[in-house]
Motif scaffolding. Structure first.
Motif, PDB file in Angstrom:
ATOM      1  N   THR A  16       0.819  -1.209   0.000  1.00 28.70           N
ATOM      2  CA  THR A  16       0.000   0.000   0.000  1.00 28.70           C
ATOM      3  C   THR A  16       0.853   1.258   0.000  1.00 28.70           C
ATOM      4  O   THR A  16       0.560   2.227  -0.722  1.00 28.70           O
ATOM      5  CB  THR A  16      -0.952   0.002   1.208  1.00 28.70           C
ATOM      6  OG1 THR A  16      -1.690  -1.215   1.221  1.00 28.70           O
ATOM      7  CG2 THR A  16      -1.921   1.164   1.131  1.00 28.70           C
ATOM      8  N   LEU A  20       0.660   4.095  -2.996  1.00 32.97           N
ATOM      9  CA  LEU A  20       0.336   5.494  -2.758  1.00 32.97           C
ATOM     10  C   LEU A  20       1.448   6.440  -3.205  1.00 32.97           C
ATOM     11  O   LEU A  20       1.176   7.591  -3.571  1.00 32.97           O
ATOM     12  CB  LEU A  20       0.045   5.724  -1.269  1.00 32.97           C
ATOM     13  CG  LEU A  20      -1.237   5.081  -0.726  1.00 32.97           C
ATOM     14  CD1 LEU A  20      -1.437   5.459   0.730  1.00 32.97           C
ATOM     15  CD2 LEU A  20      -2.447   5.485  -1.543  1.00 32.97           C
ATOM     16  N   GLN A 137      -6.539  -1.999   1.360  1.00 36.59           N
ATOM     17  CA  GLN A 137      -7.464  -0.896   1.624  1.00 36.59           C
ATOM     18  C   GLN A 137      -7.426  -0.497   3.101  1.00 36.59           C
ATOM     19  O   GLN A 137      -7.339   0.690   3.434  1.00 36.59           O
ATOM     20  CB  GLN A 137      -8.890  -1.286   1.219  1.00 36.59           C
ATOM     21  CG  GLN A 137      -9.076  -1.462  -0.271  1.00 36.59           C
ATOM     22  CD  GLN A 137      -8.866  -2.887  -0.736  1.00 36.59           C
ATOM     23  OE1 GLN A 137      -8.141  -3.663  -0.099  1.00 36.59           O
ATOM     24  NE2 GLN A 137      -9.497  -3.262  -1.834  1.00 36.59           N
ATOM     25  N   MET A 140      -4.310   1.334   4.428  1.00 35.79           N
ATOM     26  CA  MET A 140      -4.094   2.724   4.006  1.00 35.79           C
ATOM     27  C   MET A 140      -4.136   3.701   5.170  1.00 35.79           C
ATOM     28  O   MET A 140      -3.560   4.783   5.084  1.00 35.79           O
ATOM     29  CB  MET A 140      -5.139   3.117   2.965  1.00 35.79           C
ATOM     30  CG  MET A 140      -4.867   2.511   1.601  1.00 35.79           C
ATOM     31  SD  MET A 140      -6.165   2.879   0.436  1.00 35.79           S
ATOM     32  CE  MET A 140      -5.608   1.913  -0.976  1.00 35.79           C
ATOM     33  N   ALA A 144      -0.982   5.907   4.615  1.00 34.03           N
ATOM     34  CA  ALA A 144      -1.151   7.308   4.232  1.00 34.03           C
ATOM     35  C   ALA A 144      -0.318   8.235   5.097  1.00 34.03           C
ATOM     36  O   ALA A 144       0.243   9.227   4.617  1.00 34.03           O
ATOM     37  CB  ALA A 144      -2.626   7.693   4.322  1.00 34.03           C
ATOM     38  N   SER A 252      -2.102  11.104  -0.720  1.00 36.74           N
ATOM     39  CA  SER A 252      -1.914  10.084   0.315  1.00 36.74           C
ATOM     40  C   SER A 252      -2.849  10.333   1.494  1.00 36.74           C
ATOM     41  O   SER A 252      -3.342   9.395   2.123  1.00 36.74           O
ATOM     42  CB  SER A 252      -0.462  10.067   0.795  1.00 36.74           C
ATOM     43  OG  SER A 252      -0.080  11.331   1.305  1.00 36.74           O
ATOM     44  N   TRP A 255      -6.215   8.778   1.044  1.00 32.08           N
ATOM     45  CA  TRP A 255      -6.266   7.348   1.323  1.00 32.08           C
ATOM     46  C   TRP A 255      -6.187   7.039   2.811  1.00 32.08           C
ATOM     47  O   TRP A 255      -6.564   5.940   3.235  1.00 32.08           O
ATOM     48  CB  TRP A 255      -5.150   6.639   0.563  1.00 32.08           C
ATOM     49  CG  TRP A 255      -5.417   6.652  -0.897  1.00 32.08           C
ATOM     50  CD1 TRP A 255      -4.770   7.357  -1.848  1.00 32.08           C
ATOM     51  CD2 TRP A 255      -6.464   5.946  -1.578  1.00 32.08           C
ATOM     52  NE1 TRP A 255      -5.332   7.146  -3.082  1.00 32.08           N
ATOM     53  CE2 TRP A 255      -6.372   6.272  -2.935  1.00 32.08           C
ATOM     54  CE3 TRP A 255      -7.467   5.077  -1.175  1.00 32.08           C
ATOM     55  CZ2 TRP A 255      -7.241   5.769  -3.896  1.00 32.08           C
ATOM     56  CZ3 TRP A 255      -8.337   4.569  -2.128  1.00 32.08           C
ATOM     57  CH2 TRP A 255      -8.216   4.904  -3.469  1.00 32.08           C
ATOM     58  N   GLY A 259      -8.634   4.199   4.387  1.00 36.22           N
ATOM     59  CA  GLY A 259      -8.263   3.106   5.288  1.00 36.22           C
ATOM     60  C   GLY A 259      -8.924   3.215   6.642  1.00 36.22           C
ATOM     61  O   GLY A 259      -9.376   2.215   7.210  1.00 36.22           O
TER      62      GLY A 259
END
Length: 400
Positions: A16, A20, A137, A140, A144, A252, A255, A259
């Protein structure tokens, strides 16, 4: 259970963080929204291919060993990309091909991760919720934060992402090695993927989605996926167009909320009696987001950034809700195939949606069409839930 949860989350975190930081780098390299949409579609579709390849394989034991094998292959790919980046030969064509292979492995790993969590938790539906929390997912929410911090101290963000992915793969393999030593001869099953029957096995996995006992939640999930397609491109376009925060951090950061939504909404499914009520609430919120976006106009970036955050929670809850409802009645000996089929339909619909929404957002009236899709999708989902609830109540009334 906790060790399995942590290992899978760490694996997802590596891929992930890489994704990103790869998208902004690819966008800057190509200067094309449609190519970014193509990259997103490729990630979704090839993830589906990987899931279908291992659907039957995941139902035949040795899950820990198979998961470790896939982690080893991902480690090799990280090394290859890192070397080509240092040599300056990683052009757009290479990135597209590499992404296809890398995320085919991610899709395959997600099916095996689900089987590990379903076995560890003792529940097919709970395993689905846990798998989404530990999936790329769900990861994230942590990735992020890492990706927002990286551009602050170095401009070589892609190199950092590849090194992080490589290190995560090494650590996951070390954790799996300890567990495999303890399991020893207790693992049973076969390692043969059965390359001669790949197409037939993939077709079996695709058809597993339409088993009679999964009706009508399988069809409802398809409707939900259509109504919320294009989230990655939506976030990318917003990040490029707004000037409130730096573009890389904005993407980022978007996301992070995606998440976070998986972690926050997961507890809402603990009480099945209330789960459907929450689904109705989120369907209504989806419709409201479409209306607010249409009224606000394309240039209201602060409004759209807030709407994106809200839509991530709608998306996360409906993924949890429909996944649990589909997998709860699924046959135990076909859990891997059913999960692979769900990834197939999610990847195809969301993947094509990324490309379609990417093309729409390049025309002046495209955002309004996306808003209308949200409005219609929310109304349709709420109506379908009310019909299902009404029919369920009628079947519970005793005859006479």
């Amino acid at each position: 259970m906790r060790a399995t949860f942590s290992t899978i989350l760490l694996s997802s975190l590596g891929s992930t963080v890489l994704w990103l930081l790869l998208v902004p780098s690819f966008a800057a390299q190509t200067q094309s929204d449609s190519l970014v949409g193509l990259l997103g579609m490729e990630r979704q579709v090839l993830g589906v291919v990987g899931a279908l390849l291992v659907g039957v394989w995941a139902d035949r034991g040795l899950i820990h060993r198979k998961f470790a094998l896939l982690q080893g292959l991902q480690l090799v790919l990280a090394v290859v990309f890192l070397l080509t980046t240092w040599l300056g030969t990683a052009g757009p064509d290479f990135v597209l091909v590499w992404t296809a292979v890398r995320f085919a492995l991610v899709g395959a790993s997600s099916v095996l991760a689900y089987r590990l969590l379903a076995d560890a938790s003792g529940s097919s539906s709970q395993g689905a919720v846990l798998q989404m929390v530990t999936s790329p997912q769900g990861a994230m929410v942590f990735a992020a934060v890492i990706c927002a911090a990286v551009p602050a101290w170095t401009s070589r963000t892609l190199v950092v992402a590849l090194v992080f992915d490589l290190a995560a793969s090494v650590l996951v393999l070390s954790l799996l090695a300890r567990r495999l030593e303890r399991r020893g001869a207790t693992d049973t099953g076969g390692f043969d993927l059965g390359w001669g029957n790949v197409l037939a096995r993939g077709a079996d996995a695709v058809k597993s989605y339409w088993l009679p006992q999964l009706w009508p939640w399988n069809l409802l999930q398809i409707g939900f996926l259509v109504s919320l397609s294009g989230m990655m491109v939506y976030a990318s376009v917003l990040a490029e167009a707004q000037d409130l925060v730096p573009t890389g951090i904005a993407f980022s950061g978007a996301w992070f909320f995606y998440g976070l939504a998986f972690w926050v909404t997961a507890p809402l499914l603990r009480r099945p009696a209330l789960a459907q009520r929450w689904a109705l609430v989120f369907a209504a919120v989806l419709t409201g987001c479409g209306v607010v976006s249409a009224v606000s106009g394309r240039s209201a970036f602060a409004v759209h950034m807030a709407l994106y955050v809200v839509l991530t929670f709608v998306n996360a809850y409906w993924i949890h809700f429909t996944n649990a409802r589909i997998l709860e009645p699924a046959p135990v000996d076909r859990l891997g195939q059913v999960r692979a089929s769900m990834i197939f339909y999610l990847g195809v619909v969301f993947g094509l949606g990324e490309q379609f929404v990417g093309l729409l957002l390049e025309i002046p009236s495209g955002l309004l069409l996306v808003d209308m899709l949200h409005v219609a999708g929310g109304i349709a989902l709420a109506g379908a839930l009310l019909v299902i609830r009404t029919r369920s109540r009628r079947t519970l009334v005793p005859a006479g």
